[in-house]
Design a protein around this motif. Structure first.
Motif, PDB file in Angstrom:
ATOM      1  N   UNK A 147      -2.946 -14.113  15.180  1.00  0.00           N
ATOM      2  CA  UNK A 147      -3.844 -13.423  14.174  1.00  0.00           C
ATOM      3  C   UNK A 147      -3.238 -12.496  13.648  1.00  0.00           C
ATOM      4  N   UNK A 148      -2.811 -11.596  14.480  1.00  0.00           N
ATOM      5  CA  UNK A 148      -2.196  -9.988  13.863  1.00  0.00           C
ATOM      6  C   UNK A 148      -1.056 -10.406  12.615  1.00  0.00           C
ATOM      7  N   UNK A 149      -0.220 -11.445  12.936  1.00  0.00           N
ATOM      8  CA  UNK A 149       0.798 -11.718  12.215  1.00  0.00           C
ATOM      9  C   UNK A 149       0.517 -12.162  10.776  1.00  0.00           C
ATOM     10  N   UNK A 150      -0.642 -13.066  10.999  1.00  0.00           N
ATOM     11  CA  UNK A 150      -1.481 -13.985   9.840  1.00  0.00           C
ATOM     12  C   UNK A 150      -2.002 -12.817   8.844  1.00  0.00           C
ATOM     13  N   UNK A 151      -2.562 -11.891   9.625  1.00  0.00           N
ATOM     14  CA  UNK A 151      -3.185 -10.978   8.752  1.00  0.00           C
ATOM     15  C   UNK A 151      -2.115 -10.099   7.929  1.00  0.00           C
ATOM     16  N   UNK A 152      -1.072  -9.786   8.569  1.00  0.00           N
ATOM     17  CA  UNK A 152      -0.146  -9.012   7.707  1.00  0.00           C
ATOM     18  C   UNK A 152       0.668  -9.674   6.690  1.00  0.00           C
ATOM     19  N   UNK A 153       0.761 -11.145   7.045  1.00  0.00           N
ATOM     20  CA  UNK A 153       1.335 -11.877   5.905  1.00  0.00           C
ATOM     21  C   UNK A 153       0.473 -12.038   4.961  1.00  0.00           C
ATOM     22  N   UNK A 154      -0.917 -12.358   5.318  1.00  0.00           N
ATOM     23  CA  UNK A 154      -1.804 -12.264   3.883  1.00  0.00           C
ATOM     24  C   UNK A 154      -1.720 -11.048   3.168  1.00  0.00           C
ATOM     25  N   UNK A 155      -1.834  -9.953   3.677  1.00  0.00           N
ATOM     26  CA  UNK A 155      -1.802  -8.528   2.931  1.00  0.00           C
ATOM     27  C   UNK A 155      -0.716  -8.481   2.127  1.00  0.00           C
ATOM     28  N   UNK A 156       0.488  -8.801   2.960  1.00  0.00           N
ATOM     29  CA  UNK A 156       1.946  -8.599   2.118  1.00  0.00           C
ATOM     30  C   UNK A 156       2.042  -9.444   0.836  1.00  0.00           C
ATOM     31  N   UNK A 157       1.497 -10.596   0.969  1.00  0.00           N
ATOM     32  CA  UNK A 157       1.676 -11.625  -0.046  1.00  0.00           C
ATOM     33  C   UNK A 157       0.917 -11.201  -1.395  1.00  0.00           C
ATOM     34  N   UNK A 158      -0.416 -10.680  -0.881  1.00  0.00           N
ATOM     35  CA  UNK A 158      -1.341 -10.303  -1.859  1.00  0.00           C
ATOM     36  C   UNK A 158      -0.703  -8.856  -2.751  1.00  0.00           C
TER      37      UNK A 158
END
Length: 536
Positions: free
Chosen positions: A400-411
């Motif tokens: 979940x932590x990796x997914x959160x970082x990926x979402x924010x980085x993509x944004x």
């Protein structure tokens, strides 16, 4: 065996154990009383007289004189006729004291007495060792290494075995038999029936405190007080000190001239890096000092959580220094201050960021709440943490932590949309002159739309107008957004531009053709079908 021989053997055992006379006398009496209880069932009728100087012992059997037919306990009572055989002067009610020879107990009883004597000495030694080293807990002892095992190292200190477990050894230390080693007594364990085990340590923070007391006279005298020590043995340590004398600098006293004093401690600890800092009763100031060499710009505390948390903002180029290699610096600062510290990069006022709540369409409310609880209230604040750190601090699983970082980085890579750009002031919407206004003042629609933009001056009329829906440059370096025709709007047959107002913004539909005269518009309108053409 004679009593003299038995006492002599007792004396040899006592001298080998370096036992005092009083203790020897107590043990001897206890041993003989145990022999009497085993033979007679009780030792109340006996008195033992022991002379340790001369090495002799006398056992007296004291009995009360009773009538010949009134004897109930032969151990404590004696017949009157038997007493008169000893002395004619004895009468009923008198006490008769007779001597008892050790040889009367028999050889087996004497051997048992010697074994009991040795066991009593061992028990006393165990008690002495336990009491002695219990008083030495937290003190430095120097022992000689006499055995190195896989999981522990054994030392000898004044004929007492000390145990240095593997987890109490500084990583990287190598020990050789016969070397002298400094340690601090951590605890003394005693199990029923076993020898006391003295456990020593070299990784305890107390060990570092005692080393400073040895090397720094001000610490030994109490002028400088070591308030707290945080260590990662073999790697790094932080020491907070306070001076009780205004004329004495606590940090300078611990470091010494050219670092002489602290270098002695460092060498003893296998080159462990030590940071000495001044103690402060203000938690915010203490946290700022503990994060050295970083210099925080803001420290805010949250006392409601357990343990309490601290949000620390540092300049962007000092984030790595505040965290330290493998997180060592921030871990030691947390141990020293008692606060769980969260380090964030200081965000300049002109730097763009996104509130964490703006990711509500991709992150759950529970995840957003956990991120806000640890101080990650913006996207870039989350990106300052690694996946492992984010998972640990926010109580998230690593995926979940990796997914959160990926979402924010993509944004952040995608950048804000046009609505967000308008909201942030990067674009402005200018009203464009309508076709009717153009006919009134004699200007063409193309000229009207050109003159409405702030970026067009009086001499720029020859420049081509922007395409429909394309941003036009503004005078201030910003861009003017001109949108195309709204969907499903009927197209004017004469090609004139029509301005429609929707939601407070004006949308302008432009045509590249030059507007026709009113007479030509009327003729074309008569030949055009009544149903308007719909542009897809």
């Amino acid at each position: 065996m004679r009593s003299e021989d038995l006492i002599s053997s007792f004396g040899e055992i006592a001298r080998s154990k370096d036992m005092d006379r009083d203790t020897l006398q107590i043990i001897v009496e206890d041993v003989f009383r145990a022999m009497l209880r085993k033979r007679y069932g009780s030792d109340e009728a006996f008195e033992i007289i022991f002379n340790p100087k001369q090495g002799d012992i006398q056992i007296l059997h004291i009995q009360e004189v009773v009538g010949d037919w009134e004897v109930e306990d032969p151990v404590t009572e004696i017949k009157e006729s038997e007493a008169k055989k000893i002395d004619d002067g004895f009468a009923v009610g008198d006490e008769v004291a007779g001597g008892l020879d050790v040889s009367e107990f028999g050889r087996r009883a004497v051997m048992t007495a010697r074994q009991t004597f040795r066991q009593r000495i061992r028990d006393i030694e165990k008690e002495q060792v336990y009491q002695e080293y219990t008083e030495l807990i937290g003190e430095i002892v120097v022992g000689e290494i006499y055995q190195v095992r896989r999981h522990e190292t054994l030392l000898m200190h004044e004929d007492t075995e000390l145990v240095l477990p593997r987890d109490e050894q500084i990583p990287g230390d190598h020990y050789r038999k016969g070397n002298m080693l400094r340690t601090v007594v951590r605890e003394v364990r005693r199990d029923a029936g076993s020898d006391p085990q003295v456990v020593v340590s070299r990784t305890s923070p107390v060990f570092m405190e005692r080393l400073f007391e040895v090397e720094v006279p001000e610490v030994h005298d109490g002028i400088v007080e070591i308030k707290k020590v945080a260590r990662i043995p073999g790697d790094r340590a932080k020491v907070a000190v306070e001076s009780h004398d205004e004329k004495v600098d606590p940090v300078g006293a611990c470091v010494g001239v050219k670092g002489v004093r602290i270098n002695a401690v460092v060498r003893e600890l296998s080159d462990e890096n030590i940071d000495v800092m001044q103690w402060s009763d203000d938690p915010q100031e203490l946290i700022a000092r503990a994060l050295s060499p970083a210099e925080p710009t803001n420290v805010s505390l949250n006392q409601d959580e357990d343990p309490p948390r601290a949000r620390v903002e540092v300049p962007a180029d000092e984030v790595s220094q505040a965290i330290g290699k493998r997180g060592v610096n921030i871990k030691l600062a947390s141990q020293l201050t008692g606060y769980e510290i969260d380090v964030y990069r200081e965000i300049p006022a002109d730097e763009e960021d996104i509130d964490i709540e703006q990711f509500g369409d991709e992150l759950t409310e529970e995840t957003i709440g956990k991120l806000k609880r640890i101080g990650c209230d913006t996207g870039k604040a989350v990106l300052e943490l690694s996946a492992d750190a984010l998972a640990r601090r926010a109580d998230l699983d690593r995926d979940t932590a990796k997914q959160v970082l990926e979402i924010i980085e993509t944004e952040f890579e995608k950048g804000p949309g046009i609505i967000e750009s308008i909201r942030q002031g990067r674009f402005t919407v200018e009203s464009v002159q309508t076709a009717e206004a153009a006919d009134t003042d004699g200007t063409t629609p193309s000229e009207a739309s050109t003159e409405s933009a702030d970026s067009k001056g009086p001499g720029d009329a020859d420049e081509e107008p922007p395409e429909a829906g394309a941003p036009a440059p503004d005078a201030d370096g910003e861009e003017t957004v001109v949108d195309g025709p709204a969907p499903n709007e009927p197209e004017q047959a004469d090609g004139d531009s029509e301005a429609t107002e929707e939601g407070g913004d004006e949308e302008v539909e432009e045509q590249d053709e030059i507007p026709q005269s009113p007479s030509e518009e009327q003729q074309e309108a008569e030949s055009t079908p009544e149903e308007p053409e719909v542009r897809s």
